[in-house]
Design an enzyme around this catalytic site. Structure first.
Site, PDB file in Angstrom:
ATOM      1  CD  GLU A  96      -2.595  -1.082   2.738  1.00 34.71           C
ATOM      2  OE1 GLU A  96      -2.186  -0.321   3.648  1.00 34.71           O
ATOM      3  OE2 GLU A  96      -3.567  -1.806   2.873  1.00 34.71           O
TER       4      GLU A  96
ATOM      5  CE1 TYR B  63       2.353  14.337  10.940  1.00 31.16           C
ATOM      6  CE2 TYR B  63       2.771  15.188   8.746  1.00 31.16           C
ATOM      7  CZ  TYR B  63       1.943  14.554   9.648  1.00 31.16           C
ATOM      8  OH  TYR B  63       0.710  14.131   9.231  1.00 31.16           O
TER       9      TYR B  63
ATOM     10  CB  CYS C 228      -3.048  35.146  11.612  1.00 27.65           C
ATOM     11  SG  CYS C 228      -3.205  36.471  10.415  1.00 27.65           S
TER      12      CYS C 228
ATOM     13  CE1 TYR D 208      -0.404  10.624   3.665  1.00 28.19           C
ATOM     14  CE2 TYR D 208       1.905  10.342   3.105  1.00 28.19           C
ATOM     15  CZ  TYR D 208       0.669   9.811   3.377  1.00 28.19           C
ATOM     16  OH  TYR D 208       0.507   8.438   3.354  1.00 28.19           O
TER      17      TYR D 208
HETATM   18  N1  LLP Z   1      -1.516   1.986   4.559  1.00 28.03           N
HETATM   19  C1  LLP Z   1      -1.964   2.426   5.747  1.00 28.03           C
HETATM   20  C2  LLP Z   1      -2.815   1.538   6.545  1.00 28.03           C
HETATM   21  C3  LLP Z   1      -1.606   3.703   6.214  1.00 28.03           C
HETATM   22  O1  LLP Z   1      -2.065   4.116   7.390  1.00 28.03           O
HETATM   23  C4  LLP Z   1      -0.794   4.527   5.415  1.00 28.03           C
HETATM   24  C5  LLP Z   1      -0.428   5.867   5.858  1.00 28.03           C
HETATM   25  C6  LLP Z   1      -0.356   4.033   4.160  1.00 28.03           C
HETATM   26  C7  LLP Z   1      -0.729   2.757   3.771  1.00 28.03           C
HETATM   27  C8  LLP Z   1       0.498   4.830   3.239  1.00 28.03           C
HETATM   28  O2  LLP Z   1       1.716   5.174   3.795  1.00 28.03           O
HETATM   29  P1  LLP Z   1       2.868   5.801   2.870  1.00 28.03           P
HETATM   30  O3  LLP Z   1       3.295   4.742   1.905  1.00 28.03           O
HETATM   31  O4  LLP Z   1       2.284   6.964   2.176  1.00 28.03           O
HETATM   32  O5  LLP Z   1       3.931   6.181   3.811  1.00 28.03           O
HETATM   33  N2  LLP Z   1       0.551  12.725   6.927  1.00 28.03           N
HETATM   34  C9  LLP Z   1       1.781  12.022   7.275  1.00 28.03           C
HETATM   35  C10 LLP Z   1       1.745  10.576   6.887  1.00 28.03           C
HETATM   36  C11 LLP Z   1       0.581   9.814   7.483  1.00 28.03           C
HETATM   37  C12 LLP Z   1       0.557   8.392   6.992  1.00 28.03           C
HETATM   38  C13 LLP Z   1      -0.699   7.706   7.416  1.00 28.03           C
HETATM   39  N3  LLP Z   1      -0.843   6.361   6.938  1.00 28.03           N
HETATM   40  C14 LLP Z   1       2.951  12.750   6.641  1.00 28.03           C
HETATM   41  O6  LLP Z   1       2.752  13.755   5.986  1.00 28.03           O
HETATM   42  O7  LLP Z   1       4.096  12.336   6.828  1.00 28.03           O
END
Ligand code: LLP
Length: 433
Positions: free
Chosen positions: A276, A319, A358, A387
């Protein structure tokens, strides 16, 4: 890494000069490279080809329909976490059977929608959720497949707000509880519990946490088999890093070299592997272009005030994340040799890059060394594809940026800039209930 490159001091996305593009499309502007998206998806597929994974792109990272369509046409399924994301996936023409649906709080309406779409797997987060989905499937006389989200208790060494595989997070059930889960629900006639799901955090910059998690999952699969339970699919989630700084992330082959040999026997026995990924596909495919409005000298600081901020890219303040930022047009001496926080060049000046919102937390970078910039200059915030736009808001009644997809020399608006009217239109008419 990506197709954002300087030529003679000018930043290009593929063949498109980004200053020309910003002059035409305005700022702030999200710009994505089609080639980079495809290279990443193809690269991941090829690295794992020996275990033929179903790659379910994680819509939450960047959900523009045109990007979803592009990836779906190249063979991706989708990972969704809400009815809204499922709607996007369906709108993009993704086959229901290639959709996995995760998330701890699925509502009855969302569950019904997913059952109607015939999704591939519900990723189950708790006993209560399993019972609810099974009951709804029974009422609707539908059959569906489910994967139990197990929490492998692995430390992925990522930011506290994005770690998910440790015991104390809200996600999944502990490995010990998994056996009881299958005993209790493994024979449901409507919701077939026949798969495992995990997602250990995001972003992850090493292969080891995956190896540890996969070893635990394979052990659980073997133990379950000994009790007569057959696991037919294993979903490893996402989390693969992106190059916020150059060469920060292991190549796909490094993940595959370690994981493919472990997974091969499972796949050889008919098991399906699911991944994923979100960030690794789309982060480096996108930049956020923003224009310098003012330069302000504070007490001991220089502030570069731009026309975008935490409302359009919240990651730096939420973050403490690093995004490389650089002017899109520089003298040859200031062409960046590498995108790294410790890049040294003559004539750089330390400054805070801040937005118009602001809030003190409205910044893209603090104490960042940049070439001299002036009002009207264009800055690129790199690695902003994931994101970025999906977490953008209208705070301070700021319209969200336009999105552009670049393919070679062709740029296409894939989402227009919001207007002030877009902001107020839903509120024009009140409706008595
Ligand atoms: N699968 C599940 C169950 C997840 O919770 C997530 C991300 C992904 C796949 C995808 O993860 P990726 O491959 O994109 O790392 N907003 C945060 C990241 C939150 C990720 C949440 N879950 C940021 O900007 O770093």
């Amino acid at each position: 890494m990506d197709q954002m490159q300087y030529r003679d001091g000018q930043l290009f996305c593929e063949q498109v000069n980004l200053d020309d593009l910003a002059a035409r499309a305005g700022t702030p502007l999200y710009v994505y490279s089609r080639r980079t998206l495809i290279d990443h998806l193809d690269g991941l597929m090829q690295a794992f080809a020996a275990v033929d994974p179903l790659i379910c792109y994680s819509i939450k990272s960047c959900g523009n329909l045109h990007i979803l369509r592009l990836l779906a046409q190249r063979g991706a399924g989708m990972d969704v976490v809400s009815g809204g994301e499922l709607y996007r996936a369906r709108e993009a023409g993704v086959d229901g059977g290639r959709i996995v649906y995760a998330g701890v709080g699925k509502t009855d309406a969302e569950i019904r929608m997913a059952l109607e779409a015939g999704i591939g797997w519900f990723n189950i987060e708790s006993e209560a959720e399993f019972e609810n989905i099974a009951a709804i499937a029974r009422q609707m006389r539908r059959q569906a497949s489910a994967a139990l989200r197990v929490n492998p208790d692995v430390d992925a060494r990522t930011h506290a707000k994005t770690t998910t595989g440790k015991k104390e997070t809200k996600f999944g059930v502990d490995l010990e509880r998994a056996h009881r889960f299958f005993e209790r629900y493994g024979k449901d006639a409507h919701l077939h519990l026949s798969a495992l799901h995990m997602h250990i955090g995001s972003p992850i910059y090493t292969v080891e946490p995956y190896v540890e998690a996969v070893e635990k999952a394979l052990q659980l699969i073997a133990d379950l088999k000994a009790t007569g339970v057959a696991i037919t699919a294993l979903d490893l989630g996402g989390g693969f890093g992106a190059d916020y700084e150059e060469r920060q992330t292991p190549p796909y082959a490094a993940y595959a070299d370690k994981l493919v040999p472990l997974l091969k026997p499972f796949v050889a026995q008919g098991g399906r592997l699911i991944l994923e990924p979100g960030r690794t596909i789309v982060a480096n495919a996108g930049v956020l272009l923003t224009r310098v409005q003012y330069i302000k000298m504070g007490g001991a600081k220089k502030f570069v005030i731009v026309d975008s901020g935490m409302n359009h890219l919240i990651r730096p303040t939420l973050y403490d994340s690093f995004h490389f930022i650089w002017p899109t047009r520089v003298t040859p001496m200031h062409q960046p040799k590498t995108r790294h926080r410790a890049m040294h060049q003559q004539g750089l000046e330390k400054c805070d890059v801040v937005g118009p919102i602001c809030e003190t937390g409205d910044y893209f970078a603090r104490d960042r060394a940049l070439p001299p910039v002036a009002r009207g200059d264009l800055l690129a915030v790199f690695t902003a594809g994931a994101y970025g736009m999906v977490m953008a808001s209208n705070y301070n009644a700021q319209p969200r940026p336009a999105e552009v997809l670049v393919d070679g020399a062709q740029a296409t608006i894939i989402r227009p800039r919001e207007t002030y009217d877009d902001l107020v239109a839903p509120e024009r008419h009140a409706q008595p209930l």
